[in-house]
Scaffold this motif. Structure first.
Motif, short mmCIF file in Angstrom:
data_model
loop_
_atom_site.label_atom_id
_atom_site.label_comp_id
_atom_site.label_asym_id
_atom_site.label_seq_id
_atom_site.Cartn_x
_atom_site.Cartn_y
_atom_site.Cartn_z
N ASN A 1 -21.65 -21.55 4.72
CA ASN A 1 -21.31 -20.83 3.48
C ASN A 1 -20.17 -21.52 2.75
OD1 ASN A 1 -23.30 -18.96 4.01
ND2 ASN A 1 -21.90 -17.51 4.99
N GLU A 2 -19.39 -22.30 3.47
CA GLU A 2 -18.25 -22.98 2.86
C GLU A 2 -18.65 -24.30 2.19
OE1 GLU A 2 -18.05 -21.70 6.14
OE2 GLU A 2 -17.14 -19.93 5.21
N ASN A 3 -19.62 -25.01 2.74
CA ASN A 3 -19.92 -26.34 2.19
C ASN A 3 -21.25 -26.41 1.42
OD1 ASN A 3 -22.05 -26.57 4.04
ND2 ASN A 3 -21.00 -28.01 5.37
N CYS A 4 -21.96 -25.29 1.29
CA CYS A 4 -23.27 -25.32 0.64
C CYS A 4 -23.50 -24.06 -0.20
CB CYS A 4 -24.36 -25.47 1.70
SG CYS A 4 -26.04 -25.51 1.04
N SER A 5 -23.54 -24.23 -1.50
CA SER A 5 -23.68 -23.06 -2.38
C SER A 5 -25.06 -22.38 -2.22
CB SER A 5 -23.44 -23.45 -3.84
OG SER A 5 -24.45 -24.35 -4.28
N ARG B 1 -24.75 -20.20 0.79
CA ARG B 1 -23.85 -19.08 0.52
C ARG B 1 -24.51 -18.04 -0.38
NH1 ARG B 1 -20.10 -21.90 -1.23
NH2 ARG B 1 -20.50 -21.76 -3.45
N LYS B 2 -25.21 -18.48 -1.43
CA LYS B 2 -25.79 -17.56 -2.41
C LYS B 2 -27.04 -16.84 -1.91
CE LYS B 2 -24.52 -20.16 -6.57
NZ LYS B 2 -25.10 -20.89 -7.72
N ASP C 1 -31.21 -18.25 -11.39
CA ASP C 1 -30.28 -19.28 -11.81
C ASP C 1 -31.07 -20.57 -12.06
OD1 ASP C 1 -28.57 -21.78 -11.03
OD2 ASP C 1 -27.08 -20.22 -11.42
N ASP D 1 -30.47 -23.50 -9.61
CA ASP D 1 -30.87 -23.17 -8.25
C ASP D 1 -32.39 -23.06 -8.11
OD1 ASP D 1 -28.23 -23.19 -7.58
OD2 ASP D 1 -28.01 -21.02 -7.36
N LYS E 1 -28.60 -28.28 2.11
CA LYS E 1 -27.46 -29.15 1.76
C LYS E 1 -27.95 -30.36 0.96
CE LYS E 1 -23.15 -30.47 1.98
NZ LYS E 1 -22.23 -29.85 1.02
N GLU F 1 -28.62 -29.89 -2.83
CA GLU F 1 -27.50 -29.69 -3.75
C GLU F 1 -27.32 -30.89 -4.67
OE1 GLU F 1 -25.07 -26.18 -2.63
OE2 GLU F 1 -24.04 -27.86 -1.68
#
Length: 200
Positions: free
Chosen positions: A119-123, A126-127, A149, A152, A181, A184
């Motif tokens: 969740n910290e390094n990949c939106s 996380r979303k 989005d 996305d 990842k 992205e």
């Protein structure tokens, strides 16, 4: 020499069967065309996968595939094994990973290192999958269909195509989370050696 090469399944052990395709090609491509805007579809068409949109109407001929698999040469009896070899007629023919990549126009090469998404390094993680350690094809499809989005949708669409069309699997099977990842950066996603993955 054909005389020295043996079949994996001897002639007398042949059996009736139906080779299955786990690719969701037609459904996935139809879904993508409905979900994508015209601009997103054009971007996808210009990508490493774009030319594969034309396989939507490709017919899967399970009797031919099954028949060919029954002609697979036993690797123990083949010298210089490179790819998969078959005995057809009185000849040994082979199909290599490189030939697969030439036919499909997908990249071939060593797989690069990709960070495990968190969740910290990949939106995307996380979303859409914040509470999930694993994601199956059905969950990915739901996220893709619900996503509104613009950026996305395109990223999830690339992953969706890769796992539903290229890699093909039952919908309860988990995807490789690293694809989240990788997606992205769609430029890097396009450089990924998908041919090496799909030809295994």
């Amino acid at each position: 020499m054909v005389d020295q090469v043996k079949l994996m399944i001897a002639e007398e052990q042949k059996f009736q069967g139906k080779a299955l395709s786990l690719s969701h090609t037609k459904t996935a491509i139809t879904t993508m065309k409905e979900k994508f805007t015209e601009q997103q579809l054009q971007m996808f068409e210009q990508s490493c996968f774009g030319h594969l949109l034309r396989i939507e109407d490709l017919k899967w001929t399970s009797p031919i595939v099954h028949g060919l698999l029954l002609r697979k040469a036993d690797p123990k009896t083949v010298s210089q094994l490179n790819g998969i070899k078959f005995i057809v007629g009185n000849k040994v023919i082979q199909f290599t990973a490189q030939q697969f990549c030439i036919v499909t126009r997908l990249r071939f090469g060593n797989l690069p290192f990709i960070l495990i998404p968190t969740n910290e390094n990949c939106s995307l993680k996380r979303k859409y999958f914040a509470n999930d350690k694993t994601v199956n094809l059905l969950e990915l499809e739901k996220a893709f269909l619900k996503c509104d989005d613009e950026d996305d949708v395109l990223k999830l669409g690339f992953i969706y195509f890769a796992v539903f069309v290229l890699l093909g699997s039952e919908k309860h099977v988990h995807i490789d989370m690293r694809y989240l990842k990788l997606a992205e950066d769609l430029e890097e996603f396009g450089k990924y050696p998908w041919g090496a993955i799909t030809s295994e």
